[in-house]
Design a protein around this motif. Structure first.
Motif, PDB file in Angstrom:
ATOM      1  N   CYS A  33      -6.334  -5.486   5.031  1.00  0.00           N
ATOM      2  CA  CYS A  33      -7.082  -6.475   5.897  1.00  0.00           C
ATOM      3  C   CYS A  33      -5.901  -6.923   6.240  1.00  0.00           C
ATOM      4  N   LEU A  34      -5.389  -7.916   4.825  1.00  0.00           N
ATOM      5  CA  LEU A  34      -4.905  -9.144   5.769  1.00  0.00           C
ATOM      6  C   LEU A  34      -3.672  -9.792   5.959  1.00  0.00           C
ATOM      7  N   VAL A  35      -3.051  -8.119   5.894  1.00  0.00           N
ATOM      8  CA  VAL A  35      -1.383  -8.587   6.041  1.00  0.00           C
ATOM      9  C   VAL A  35      -1.553  -7.526   7.085  1.00  0.00           C
ATOM     10  N   ALA A  36      -0.572  -8.622   8.248  1.00  0.00           N
ATOM     11  CA  ALA A  36      -0.098  -7.902   9.769  1.00  0.00           C
ATOM     12  C   ALA A  36       0.830  -6.871   9.872  1.00  0.00           C
ATOM     13  N   ALA A  37       0.610  -6.307  10.758  1.00  0.00           N
ATOM     14  CA  ALA A  37       1.523  -5.056  10.329  1.00  0.00           C
ATOM     15  C   ALA A  37       3.219  -6.172  10.362  1.00  0.00           C
ATOM     16  N   GLY A  38       3.469  -6.405  11.364  1.00  0.00           N
ATOM     17  CA  GLY A  38       5.261  -7.401  10.970  1.00  0.00           C
ATOM     18  C   GLY A  38       5.329  -8.038   9.684  1.00  0.00           C
ATOM     19  N   GLN A  39       4.524  -7.892   9.240  1.00  0.00           N
ATOM     20  CA  GLN A  39       4.536  -8.556   7.854  1.00  0.00           C
ATOM     21  C   GLN A  39       5.537  -7.974   7.097  1.00  0.00           C
ATOM     22  N   VAL A  40       5.345  -6.440   7.289  1.00  0.00           N
ATOM     23  CA  VAL A  40       5.115  -5.367   6.518  1.00  0.00           C
ATOM     24  C   VAL A  40       7.146  -4.995   6.647  1.00  0.00           C
ATOM     25  N   GLN A  41       7.866  -5.257   7.593  1.00  0.00           N
ATOM     26  CA  GLN A  41       8.995  -4.375   8.323  1.00  0.00           C
ATOM     27  C   GLN A  41       9.716  -4.161   6.935  1.00  0.00           C
ATOM     28  N   ASP A  42      10.546  -3.739   6.394  1.00  0.00           N
ATOM     29  CA  ASP A  42      11.513  -3.240   5.765  1.00  0.00           C
ATOM     30  C   ASP A  42      10.975  -3.552   3.995  1.00  0.00           C
ATOM     31  N   ARG A  43       9.655  -3.513   3.720  1.00  0.00           N
ATOM     32  CA  ARG A  43       9.201  -3.508   2.795  1.00  0.00           C
ATOM     33  C   ARG A  43       8.952  -2.450   1.615  1.00  0.00           C
ATOM     34  N   GLU A  44       7.984  -2.623   0.866  1.00  0.00           N
ATOM     35  CA  GLU A  44       7.254  -1.261  -0.047  1.00  0.00           C
ATOM     36  C   GLU A  44       5.974  -1.324  -0.001  1.00  0.00           C
ATOM     37  N   VAL A  45       5.296  -0.364   0.696  1.00  0.00           N
ATOM     38  CA  VAL A  45       4.184  -0.545   0.098  1.00  0.00           C
ATOM     39  C   VAL A  45       3.972   0.955  -0.569  1.00  0.00           C
ATOM     40  N   VAL A  46       2.653   0.789  -1.837  1.00  0.00           N
ATOM     41  CA  VAL A  46       2.368   2.039  -2.494  1.00  0.00           C
ATOM     42  C   VAL A  46       0.573   1.924  -2.215  1.00  0.00           C
ATOM     43  N   THR A  47       0.361   2.529  -1.750  1.00  0.00           N
ATOM     44  CA  THR A  47      -1.265   3.072  -1.791  1.00  0.00           C
ATOM     45  C   THR A  47      -1.899   3.767  -3.284  1.00  0.00           C
ATOM     46  N   VAL A  48      -3.750   4.185  -3.157  1.00  0.00           N
ATOM     47  CA  VAL A  48      -3.800   5.493  -3.849  1.00  0.00           C
ATOM     48  C   VAL A  48      -3.483   6.549  -3.752  1.00  0.00           C
ATOM     49  N   GLU A  49      -2.908   7.140  -2.254  1.00  0.00           N
ATOM     50  CA  GLU A  49      -1.876   7.982  -2.647  1.00  0.00           C
ATOM     51  C   GLU A  49      -1.208   8.486  -3.068  1.00  0.00           C
ATOM     52  N   GLY A  50      -0.627   7.293  -3.397  1.00  0.00           N
ATOM     53  CA  GLY A  50       0.565   7.544  -4.103  1.00  0.00           C
ATOM     54  C   GLY A  50       0.832   6.840  -5.938  1.00  0.00           C
ATOM     55  N   LEU A  51       0.106   6.347  -5.717  1.00  0.00           N
ATOM     56  CA  LEU A  51      -0.663   6.346  -7.511  1.00  0.00           C
ATOM     57  C   LEU A  51      -0.017   6.879  -8.754  1.00  0.00           C
ATOM     58  N   ALA A  52      -0.275   8.261  -8.253  1.00  0.00           N
ATOM     59  CA  ALA A  52      -0.152   9.278  -9.725  1.00  0.00           C
ATOM     60  C   ALA A  52       1.566   8.993  -9.631  1.00  0.00           C
ATOM     61  N   ASP A  53       2.176   9.035  -8.633  1.00  0.00           N
ATOM     62  CA  ASP A  53       3.462   9.085  -8.845  1.00  0.00           C
ATOM     63  C   ASP A  53       4.511   7.986  -9.195  1.00  0.00           C
TER      64      ASP A  53
END
Lengths: 197, 330
Positions: A60-80
């Motif tokens: 909630c504190l990260v702006a969309a512009g800040q994630v450009q070219d970066r890697e995000v893992v959400t709970v949906e991808g946690l198992a993998d």
């Protein structure tokens, strides 16, 4: 802007994104991934915890512009993510969780009549199995953030003390459980990992 | 929230130049305080200049044995750094005592120095606040002030600075480096925060448009035996109601050198120089520690609901200096 970033191991794009909208909004409303929860919107509750370039942050504190070219893992991808970690990385290049799979992701409970678990245990990370087995989920709203935070704790500290667990999860608020079962779940996941080694 | 522009910058001159062209622009570090304040409407920048990709993310030993910490180093990385933990343990402890893991992973040390008070009236647009709207008044003095200042405040503002890290940095004589369009500059942390007076909205001595580039810690052998103790209303993830950073060098029962700074008692991290002066050269005893604390706190001006902080700080001084004496003589 056209936002390009990696979500759960797969590159994703979103068009007409305002740089200032939150990563949480992008994940939930643009990517269709509602696992990360929207509660306090001010970094207090941890229910939107995701991993950004490996470290847990409040989406909630990260702006969309800040994630450009970066890697995000959400709970949906946690198992993998946990499976790849156990296997020492992605050798084939075909790892990650597709957006469609992530959107459909759900933990199917054991069959009510036979008590047999469905296919789901294989699709869960150790921390997810431990949360179910320890009864650490009540309303479930805080659970995704707690899973991401607890998984990261066990990644860097395989045998955390109770104090370690409390401190690592202090940024994730739960209003149902009183935390005891959550602590049980983290202890259980750690103990199972130790047994398996 | 007001719609704003967002731009990443990759070099320091470019960052300073970009901010200079827009009086409504702000630098964005971790965003853990600024973004909150934007959501509350307290901050309404037209442009955020994201400085986290600037080449300011390193912690390096200086030639004279000190430490240079880049402005975009995250709180987590600062607290985990082996040099920090070995030579300035109170600094690592202070950082780890603040916020939650998720926030420490994002928050930067430059932003930490510039974070705003957590006084509830400051963040509440429906209330007056001299810090937010100069001249509008300070409801905290008559209202909710149990965690407000006892030192250095004024009738215009009694808010406290919330940083834990800043308390340890103050004890260790940190110096803030910055860059402006006219070139670089430095400010000792002791002169970084302005007195409250009748201008509580003016918080730092940084020139307008300046970008903090780093913090330098001079060599401080005494800091190797140091400790940060934070009192808060729950065990973790809460702001201090009182805290202390202390370093002590004791030989043969006498205090050779001591550093003391208080948190959550003033609009800035409070260096307890009077206590340090009284203790230096004297006995390392609980009586001497208490007397020094009393002397430092003699200037305290309390409100009905924050007078407890005087006792709290006195007890913290005695407890932590006693522990450090035992550690030093073991």
């Amino acid at each position: 802007m056209r936002l390009t970033f990696t979500v759960n191991g797969r590159q994703q794009e979103a068009d007409d994104v305002w740089e200032g909208e939150s990563l949480l909004y992008v994940l939930r409303e643009r990517m269709g991934l509602p696992g990360s929860k929207n509660a306090c919107e001010q970094g207090e509750c941890g229910s939107c915890t995701v991993r950004l370039d490996g470290v847990p942050v409040c989406a909630c504190l990260v702006a969309a512009g800040q994630v450009q070219d970066r890697e995000v893992v959400t709970v949906e991808g946690l198992a993998d993510y946990a499976r790849q970690r156990a296997e020492g990385g992605c050798g084939t290049g075909a790892c990650g969780t597709s957006l469609d799979d992530a959107k459909r992701w759900q933990s199917k409970p054991a069959d009510g009549r036979t008590g047999e678990a469905g296919a789901f245990p294989q699709q869960l990370s150790a921390i997810q199995r431990a949360f179910i087995d320890a009864g650490a989920v009540q309303c479930g709203f805080c659970t995704p953030g707690l899973l991401v935070a607890a998984d990261e704790l066990l990644e860097r500290n395989a045998s955390p003390s109770d104090e370690d667990i409390r401190e690592a999860l202090s940024g994730n608020l739960c209003r149902c459980t009183g935390y005891e079962k959550i602590l049980d779940a983290v202890r259980l996941a750690a103990a199972r990992t130790e047994e398996a080694v | 929230m007001r719609e704003f522009g967002y731009q990443r910058v990759f070099d320091v001159p470019g960052a300073v130049a970009l901010l200079g062209t827009d009086p409504e622009a702000r630098f964005l570090g971790g965003g853990t305080n600024l973004v909150d304040l934007m959501k509350a409407g307290v901050e309404r920048p037209a442009l955020l200049v994201d400085v986290t990709e600037l080449p300011l993310g390193r912690i390096e030993a200086t030639a004279d044995g000190g430490l240079r910490i880049g402005a975009t180093v995250t709180n987590s990385d600062l607290a985990a750094d082996p040099q920090v933990r070995r030579h300035y343990p109170a600094l690592a402890q202070a950082v780890l005592a603040g916020a939650s893991g998720q926030l420490r992973n994002m928050a930067t040390i430059g932003g930490n120095l510039l974070q705003r008070t957590r006084c509830g009236y400051f963040a509440d647009l429906t209330k007056p606040c001299n810090k937010r709207v100069p001249g509008s008044g300070c409801p905290a003095i008559e209202g909710e002030h149990h965690n407000h200042a006892i030192l250095g405040a004024s009738e215009h503002c009694v808010a406290v600075h919330p940083s834990d890290m800043g308390v340890a940095l103050t004890a260790f004589d940190a110096v803030v480096s910055y860059e402006t369009a006219d070139g670089p500059g430095e400010l000792p942390l002791a002169e970084f925060y302005l007195p409250v007076g009748d201008t509580p909205h003016l918080e730092t001595a940084l020139p307008s448009g300046a970008l903090i580039t780093g913090i330098t810690l001079p060599p401080n052998p005494v800091a190797a035996v140091s400790r940060y103790r934070k009192v808060r209303e729950r065990a973790s993830y809460a702001f201090a109601i009182g805290s202390i950073a202390a370093a002590l060098d004791v030989r043969d029962g006498l205090v050779r050198e001591v550093r003391l700074a208080f948190g959550a008692v003033a609009s800035r991290p409070w260096r307890a120089r009077e206590a340090e002066r009284l203790l230096t050269g004297g006995p390392a005893s609980a009586e001497a520690f208490a007397a020094a604390a009393d002397a430092e706190l003699a200037a305290a001006e309390t409100l009905p609901h924050n007078a407890y902080k005087v006792t709290l700080m006195r007890n913290l001084v005695v407890a932590v200096l006693t522990e450090l004496t035992e550690e030093a003589t073991r």
